[in-house]
Design a protein around this motif. Sequence first.
Motif, short mmCIF file in Angstrom:
data_model
loop_
_atom_site.label_atom_id
_atom_site.label_comp_id
_atom_site.label_asym_id
_atom_site.label_seq_id
_atom_site.Cartn_x
_atom_site.Cartn_y
_atom_site.Cartn_z
N TYR A 47 0.82 -1.21 0.00
CA TYR A 47 0.00 0.00 0.00
C TYR A 47 0.86 1.26 0.00
N ILE A 48 1.96 1.26 0.72
CA ILE A 48 2.84 2.43 0.75
C ILE A 48 3.38 2.72 -0.64
N LEU A 49 3.86 1.69 -1.32
CA LEU A 49 4.38 1.87 -2.68
C LEU A 49 3.27 2.31 -3.64
N LEU A 50 2.12 1.69 -3.51
CA LEU A 50 1.00 2.03 -4.39
C LEU A 50 0.53 3.46 -4.16
N ALA A 51 0.49 3.89 -2.91
CA ALA A 51 0.07 5.27 -2.61
C ALA A 51 1.01 6.27 -3.27
N THR A 52 2.29 6.00 -3.21
CA THR A 52 3.27 6.88 -3.83
C THR A 52 3.11 6.89 -5.35
N GLU A 53 2.90 5.71 -5.93
CA GLU A 53 2.72 5.61 -7.38
C GLU A 53 1.46 6.34 -7.84
N ILE A 54 0.35 6.12 -7.14
CA ILE A 54 -0.91 6.77 -7.51
C ILE A 54 -0.78 8.28 -7.38
N ALA A 55 -0.20 8.74 -6.29
CA ALA A 55 -0.04 10.19 -6.08
C ALA A 55 0.80 10.81 -7.19
N SER A 56 1.82 10.10 -7.64
CA SER A 56 2.66 10.66 -8.71
C SER A 56 1.92 10.69 -10.05
N VAL A 57 1.06 9.71 -10.30
CA VAL A 57 0.30 9.67 -11.55
C VAL A 57 -0.71 10.81 -11.63
N VAL A 58 -1.39 11.09 -10.54
CA VAL A 58 -2.45 12.11 -10.57
C VAL A 58 -1.96 13.50 -10.17
N GLU A 59 -0.70 13.62 -9.80
CA GLU A 59 -0.17 14.92 -9.40
C GLU A 59 -0.40 15.96 -10.50
N GLY A 60 -0.95 17.09 -10.09
CA GLY A 60 -1.19 18.18 -11.02
C GLY A 60 -2.48 18.07 -11.81
N GLU A 61 -3.20 16.96 -11.71
CA GLU A 61 -4.47 16.80 -12.43
C GLU A 61 -5.59 17.41 -11.59
N PRO A 62 -6.21 18.50 -12.06
CA PRO A 62 -7.26 19.14 -11.26
C PRO A 62 -8.64 18.49 -11.39
N ASN A 63 -8.87 17.68 -12.43
CA ASN A 63 -10.19 17.13 -12.66
C ASN A 63 -10.46 15.94 -11.74
N LEU A 64 -11.52 16.06 -10.96
CA LEU A 64 -11.87 15.04 -9.97
C LEU A 64 -12.16 13.68 -10.61
N VAL A 65 -12.89 13.68 -11.71
CA VAL A 65 -13.24 12.42 -12.38
C VAL A 65 -11.99 11.73 -12.91
N ALA A 66 -11.07 12.49 -13.47
CA ALA A 66 -9.82 11.91 -13.97
C ALA A 66 -9.01 11.29 -12.83
N ARG A 67 -8.98 11.96 -11.69
CA ARG A 67 -8.26 11.43 -10.52
C ARG A 67 -8.92 10.13 -10.04
N MET A 68 -10.24 10.14 -9.95
CA MET A 68 -10.96 8.95 -9.49
C MET A 68 -10.79 7.79 -10.45
N ALA A 69 -10.88 8.05 -11.74
CA ALA A 69 -10.73 6.99 -12.73
C ALA A 69 -9.34 6.36 -12.63
N SER A 70 -8.33 7.19 -12.44
CA SER A 70 -6.96 6.68 -12.32
C SER A 70 -6.79 5.85 -11.06
N VAL A 71 -7.32 6.32 -9.95
CA VAL A 71 -7.23 5.58 -8.69
C VAL A 71 -7.94 4.24 -8.81
N ALA A 72 -9.17 4.24 -9.34
CA ALA A 72 -9.92 2.99 -9.49
C ALA A 72 -9.17 1.99 -10.35
#
Length: 172
Positions: free
Chosen positions: A18-43
Motif C-alpha cells: 500500500y505504501i508503494l501504491l500510494a506513492t505511485e498513484i499520487a505521482s500519476v495524478v499529481e497536477g491533475e485538477p479534474n476530480l473524475v480523472a483522478r478517481m478513474a486513475s485511482v480505481a
Amino acid sequence: MAQSEIVSAPSPNLAARYILLATEIASVVEGEPNLVARMASVAAMLAQAFEHYFWTGFYLVDKESGDQLVIGPYQGTLGCLRIDFGRGVCGAAAARGETLIVPDVAAFPDHIACDSRSRSEIVIPVRDEDGALIAVLDVDSTELEAFCEIDAHGLEDIVGRVFAHQAPPLRR
C-alpha cells in the motif's frame, strides 16, 4: 475509524504494498485538477494492484440531493446507479463519515447487492480539502473476510493524498 470483525491475519507485505501504491498513484495524478480523472486513475490502479479486488470505484455525493450517492468512475461489473445515505455499506459509510470493513456482506443489515458475487467489502469516505464528504471509495471482493485494518489504513492514505492533499486521517 474502521469497524471490523476480521479474525484472519493479513500478509506482512500488505502494508508495504500500500505504501508503494500510494506513492505511485499520487505521482500519476499529481497536477491533475479534474476530480473524475483522478478517481478513474485511482480505481484503475487499485483494481490492477490486487487480485482479490472484484469491484473498485467511487460513488459521488449527489450535489442536488445532498443525501444520495451516484455512481462514479469504477472498474468491474455493473454498479448500482444511486444509493441513499444510510443504505447499504456505501450509504452507511457516507452517513457515518467513517471507513467500514464488512467481512461478510450477507450479514450486513440492508446490504445492497449490486452484484451477488460480492462477499466482502470496504468503503472509505472521500473528503475534499475543506473536509466535506465528496464521495466514497468502494472495494468489493468475491472472497469472505478479504479486507482488514491494513487495507483500511492503506486506502485511507491513498484517498487522503489524492483528494484532500493532506496527511492520512488519524486512526483510533
